[in-house]
Write a protein that holds these residues in place. Sequence first.
Motif, mmCIF file in Angstrom:
data_model
loop_
_atom_site.group_PDB
_atom_site.id
_atom_site.type_symbol
_atom_site.label_atom_id
_atom_site.label_comp_id
_atom_site.label_asym_id
_atom_site.label_seq_id
_atom_site.Cartn_x
_atom_site.Cartn_y
_atom_site.Cartn_z
ATOM 1 N N PRO A 1 -44.494 -48.176 -1.001
ATOM 2 C CA PRO A 1 -45.951 -48.029 -0.878
ATOM 3 C C PRO A 1 -46.382 -46.790 -0.107
ATOM 4 C CG PRO A 1 -45.163 -49.750 0.602
ATOM 5 C CD PRO A 1 -43.991 -49.361 -0.258
ATOM 6 N N ASN A 2 -45.437 -46.084 0.497
ATOM 7 C CA ASN A 2 -45.774 -44.887 1.265
ATOM 8 C C ASN A 2 -45.619 -43.599 0.457
ATOM 9 O OD1 ASN A 2 -46.279 -46.275 3.798
ATOM 10 N ND2 ASN A 2 -44.068 -46.654 3.861
ATOM 11 N N THR A 3 -45.256 -43.704 -0.811
ATOM 12 C CA THR A 3 -45.112 -42.526 -1.661
ATOM 13 C C THR A 3 -46.326 -42.409 -2.594
ATOM 14 O OG1 THR A 3 -43.849 -43.775 -3.322
ATOM 15 C CG2 THR A 3 -42.602 -42.653 -1.612
ATOM 16 N N PHE A 4 -46.810 -41.175 -2.767
ATOM 17 C CA PHE A 4 -47.985 -40.931 -3.602
ATOM 18 C C PHE A 4 -47.825 -39.616 -4.360
ATOM 19 C CE2 PHE A 4 -49.418 -43.375 0.071
ATOM 20 C CZ PHE A 4 -50.165 -44.388 -0.519
ATOM 21 N N PHE A 5 -48.534 -39.516 -5.491
ATOM 22 C CA PHE A 5 -48.643 -38.239 -6.168
ATOM 23 C C PHE A 5 -49.599 -37.340 -5.389
ATOM 24 C CE2 PHE A 5 -48.160 -40.842 -10.275
ATOM 25 C CZ PHE A 5 -46.794 -40.596 -10.370
ATOM 26 N N THR A 6 -49.211 -36.088 -5.186
ATOM 27 C CA THR A 6 -50.124 -35.076 -4.670
ATOM 28 C C THR A 6 -50.237 -33.976 -5.726
ATOM 29 O OG1 THR A 6 -48.484 -33.627 -3.630
ATOM 30 C CG2 THR A 6 -49.244 -35.544 -2.346
ATOM 31 N N GLU A 7 -51.103 -33.015 -5.469
ATOM 32 C CA GLU A 7 -51.278 -31.920 -6.418
ATOM 33 C C GLU A 7 -50.022 -31.059 -6.527
ATOM 34 O OE1 GLU A 7 -55.316 -33.278 -5.175
ATOM 35 O OE2 GLU A 7 -53.436 -32.830 -4.106
ATOM 36 N N ALA B 1 -49.566 -43.839 -8.204
ATOM 37 C CA ALA B 1 -50.430 -43.929 -7.025
ATOM 38 C C ALA B 1 -50.798 -42.516 -6.601
ATOM 39 C CB ALA B 1 -49.743 -44.662 -5.882
ATOM 40 N N ILE B 2 -52.074 -42.296 -6.329
ATOM 41 C CA ILE B 2 -52.573 -40.949 -6.053
ATOM 42 C C ILE B 2 -53.020 -40.813 -4.605
ATOM 43 C CG2 ILE B 2 -54.698 -39.602 -6.407
ATOM 44 C CD1 ILE B 2 -54.277 -39.725 -9.320
ATOM 45 N N ASP B 3 -52.701 -39.652 -4.019
ATOM 46 C CA ASP B 3 -53.259 -39.259 -2.729
ATOM 47 C C ASP B 3 -54.449 -38.334 -3.019
ATOM 48 O OD1 ASP B 3 -53.951 -38.230 -0.295
ATOM 49 O OD2 ASP B 3 -51.968 -37.428 0.203
ATOM 50 N N GLU C 1 -43.253 -41.063 -12.803
ATOM 51 C CA GLU C 1 -43.413 -42.352 -12.139
ATOM 52 C C GLU C 1 -42.967 -42.276 -10.692
ATOM 53 O OE1 GLU C 1 -40.978 -45.389 -13.892
ATOM 54 O OE2 GLU C 1 -39.103 -44.358 -13.446
ATOM 55 N N LEU C 2 -43.524 -43.189 -9.888
ATOM 56 C CA LEU C 2 -43.102 -43.371 -8.513
ATOM 57 C C LEU C 2 -42.254 -44.629 -8.393
ATOM 58 C CD1 LEU C 2 -46.526 -42.668 -6.771
ATOM 59 C CD2 LEU C 2 -44.503 -41.201 -6.625
#
Length: 337
Positions: free
Chosen positions: A139-145, A286-288, A134-135
């Motif tokens: 709002p500026n944090t995202f999952f990356t690969e 949330a995904i990037d 989880e995040l």
Amino acid sequence: MSKKKVLVTGGAGFIGGNFVQYMVNKYPEYDIYNLDLLTYAGDLTKHQSIENKDNYHFIKADIADWKTILPLFEKEKFDYVVHFAAESHVDRSITDPEIFVRTNVLGTQVLLDAAKQIGVEKFLHVSTDEVYGELDFDPNTFFTEETPLQPNSPYSASKASSDLLVRAYHKTYGLPVNITRCSNNYGPYHFPEKLIPLTISRVLNDQKVPVYGNGGNIRDWLHVHDHCAAIDLVLHRGAVGEVYNVGGHNERTNLEVVKTIIKMLGKSEDLIEFVKDRPGHDKRYAIDPTKLEKLGWKPTYTFETGIAQTIQWYLDNKEWWERIINSAGLKIQKKDI
């Protein structure tokens, strides 16, 4: 030149089913094989428009049954495997984790062994953003690969396990693979136990809509048709061994989603019923999707257009979801719309 053979596992489910239709219609030069065990969430009636097409084939089988899967692979010599088949409902995984381990972990390992045995061109494993954990609400944090895997439910743990098996088969045996990890999907043929179709069906029947906790948990929503296009792109152009995140940039709290549906259907928010939160309920996903966008993909649906079309689809296909609800025993009372 012989036709490409594409095996789609879980093609009677929601996302897999939409992908089967997408591939059958877009690639008449491919033979599309839909393999599904037809458990409670599997439904073949969604494929009535394609079931008589020459390039569509259905196989009923259990992906965890190697005595069936290996001979099938050796007979058909599939070129591509797109692996959707999975138990996917978090609440069910909390009450019965064993079936999730069997299907999602053992089933994936059996498919990987069979794919290695015949030397497929690409094994594409469809996963979920839930493997990242989880995040927070920044709002500026995202999952990356590159985000570490920190699953918090038996469901997401089983998917993370299968992801690692796919990676291992690439690193150890040289199997050409990709992994895609998507945010929450919505759209046509969504099984009615999930948030959006459950809300639509209950609101249309003037029944209470359960919302966990205070409804503040945030999800990133992706239209299933955008997801299908992303998988198609990764299958054909994704760099072997790479992971690609697929996100819609449509973050909403669960409560916002429910209120949107209620408003669009002209009903009262009195239908909302806050219930005890489930164990280990992740706060935010949330995904990037920058890596996938560089490959050439962009979502075409905004949440506003997508949810409006989805609601209209459920209005137009009342018989389908009422039959699914009744056959699955989901206990949503029928009421004329």
